[in-house]
Write a protein that holds these residues in place. Sequence first.
Motif, mmCIF file in Angstrom:
data_model
loop_
_atom_site.group_PDB
_atom_site.id
_atom_site.type_symbol
_atom_site.label_atom_id
_atom_site.label_comp_id
_atom_site.label_asym_id
_atom_site.label_seq_id
_atom_site.Cartn_x
_atom_site.Cartn_y
_atom_site.Cartn_z
ATOM 1 N N PRO A 87 0.989 -1.272 0.093
ATOM 2 C CA PRO A 87 -0.193 -0.114 0.221
ATOM 3 C C PRO A 87 0.734 1.510 0.169
ATOM 4 C CG PRO A 87 -1.012 -1.707 1.344
ATOM 5 C CD PRO A 87 0.558 -2.113 1.118
ATOM 6 N N GLN A 88 2.025 1.282 0.547
ATOM 7 C CA GLN A 88 2.947 2.490 0.537
ATOM 8 C C GLN A 88 3.394 2.794 -0.857
ATOM 9 O OE1 GLN A 88 5.690 0.785 3.785
ATOM 10 N NE2 GLN A 88 5.870 2.848 4.189
ATOM 11 N N ILE A 89 3.296 1.940 -1.859
ATOM 12 C CA ILE A 89 3.478 2.246 -3.100
ATOM 13 C C ILE A 89 2.164 2.446 -3.921
ATOM 14 C CG2 ILE A 89 5.893 1.738 -3.412
ATOM 15 C CD1 ILE A 89 5.105 -0.688 -5.115
ATOM 16 N N GLY A 100 10.531 4.333 12.817
ATOM 17 C CA GLY A 100 10.461 5.471 11.734
ATOM 18 C C GLY A 100 9.186 4.511 10.520
ATOM 19 N N CYS A 101 9.183 5.250 9.428
ATOM 20 C CA CYS A 101 8.317 4.928 8.502
ATOM 21 C C CYS A 101 8.671 5.698 7.346
ATOM 22 C CB CYS A 101 6.835 4.939 8.874
ATOM 23 S SG CYS A 101 5.915 4.308 7.459
ATOM 24 N N LEU A 102 8.890 5.142 6.134
ATOM 25 C CA LEU A 102 9.195 5.647 4.906
ATOM 26 C C LEU A 102 8.066 6.570 4.433
ATOM 27 C CD1 LEU A 102 11.050 2.869 2.969
ATOM 28 C CD2 LEU A 102 12.176 4.766 4.314
ATOM 29 N N SER A 103 6.893 6.352 4.945
ATOM 30 C CA SER A 103 5.592 7.135 4.722
ATOM 31 C C SER A 103 5.449 8.354 5.820
ATOM 32 C CB SER A 103 4.210 6.361 4.833
ATOM 33 O OG SER A 103 4.517 5.612 3.485
ATOM 34 N N GLN A 121 5.243 -6.295 12.573
ATOM 35 C CA GLN A 121 3.779 -5.567 13.164
ATOM 36 C C GLN A 121 3.559 -4.220 12.587
ATOM 37 O OE1 GLN A 121 3.194 -6.635 18.040
ATOM 38 N NE2 GLN A 121 5.254 -7.164 17.305
ATOM 39 N N HIS A 122 4.948 -3.723 12.481
ATOM 40 C CA HIS A 122 4.830 -2.427 11.654
ATOM 41 C C HIS A 122 4.270 -2.545 10.288
ATOM 42 C CE1 HIS A 122 6.500 1.732 10.829
ATOM 43 N NE2 HIS A 122 6.358 1.174 9.364
ATOM 44 N N GLU A 123 4.848 -3.468 9.373
ATOM 45 C CA GLU A 123 4.531 -3.843 8.095
ATOM 46 C C GLU A 123 3.126 -4.280 7.909
ATOM 47 O OE1 GLU A 123 6.278 -2.240 5.915
ATOM 48 O OE2 GLU A 123 8.030 -2.040 7.308
ATOM 49 N N VAL A 124 2.681 -5.289 9.038
ATOM 50 C CA VAL A 124 1.409 -5.831 8.549
ATOM 51 C C VAL A 124 0.433 -4.635 9.136
ATOM 52 C CG1 VAL A 124 -0.195 -7.558 9.545
ATOM 53 C CG2 VAL A 124 2.083 -8.193 9.052
ATOM 54 N N ASP A 125 0.667 -3.846 10.008
ATOM 55 C CA ASP A 125 -0.318 -2.858 10.168
ATOM 56 C C ASP A 125 -0.439 -1.671 9.024
ATOM 57 O OD1 ASP A 125 -0.826 -3.010 12.789
ATOM 58 O OD2 ASP A 125 0.357 -1.144 13.465
ATOM 59 N N HIS A 126 0.341 -1.790 7.780
ATOM 60 C CA HIS A 126 0.323 -0.819 6.665
ATOM 61 C C HIS A 126 -0.954 -1.786 5.863
ATOM 62 C CE1 HIS A 126 3.369 2.179 6.674
ATOM 63 N NE2 HIS A 126 4.314 1.289 7.128
ATOM 64 N N LEU A 127 -1.182 -3.043 6.316
ATOM 65 C CA LEU A 127 -2.198 -3.696 5.245
ATOM 66 C C LEU A 127 -3.686 -3.695 5.868
ATOM 67 C CD1 LEU A 127 -0.390 -7.241 4.728
ATOM 68 C CD2 LEU A 127 -0.247 -5.117 3.489
HETATM 69 NI NI NI Z 1 6.005 1.830 7.580
#
Ligand code: NI
Length: 178
Positions: free
Chosen positions: A51-53, A99-102, A141-147
């Motif tokens: 989703p970040q892209i 941190g987060c690239l978004s 957990q951080h990445e799956v939160d993006h989903l």
């Molecule tokens: Ni992130």
Amino acid sequence: MAIREILKMGDPRLLRVAEPITAFGTPELDSLVADMFDTMHAANGAGLAAPQIGVNLQLVIFGFQSNARYPDAPQVPETVLLNPVLTPLSDDMEEGFEGCLSVPGLRGSVPRHTRLRYEGVDQYGKAIRREVDGFHARVVQHEVDHLLGILYPMRIRDFSRFGFTEVMFPGLDPRADD
Ligand code: NI
């Protein structure tokens, strides 16, 4: 392969619930995964979610041997994970900076489960099942939160531990300024 634009917080596409993937081992999926690794590596990221892209699918990648953005973090194996399911293995939560690239330029302390199991498949449909803890568990957990349309600032409890990377971590490698 190509470096794709990373969406930033405020873009409504980051708030959607991602769709499960049903076709594996396709050229389209291979090329999406390759683009995601190019994009993550170019940004010195520890992980990236589709989703970040702007791709609303349940696909995350993560992993590194060493990472300029997280110099003290242990190695995490490079992983492609589709349709993930997380099961906490402990009620213990641990605070740690993310941190987060978004969310460029910022860091915040986020509570995460210390230990969990994650299950899913890789891009060829091969099953993945791991029990992890520490930073590995945090990254998943951080990445799956993006989903789920969740960005880490939504999980911060103590906003005195949220701020600009250059102010809170002045010694950090400048490449970590994302
Ligand atoms: Ni992130």
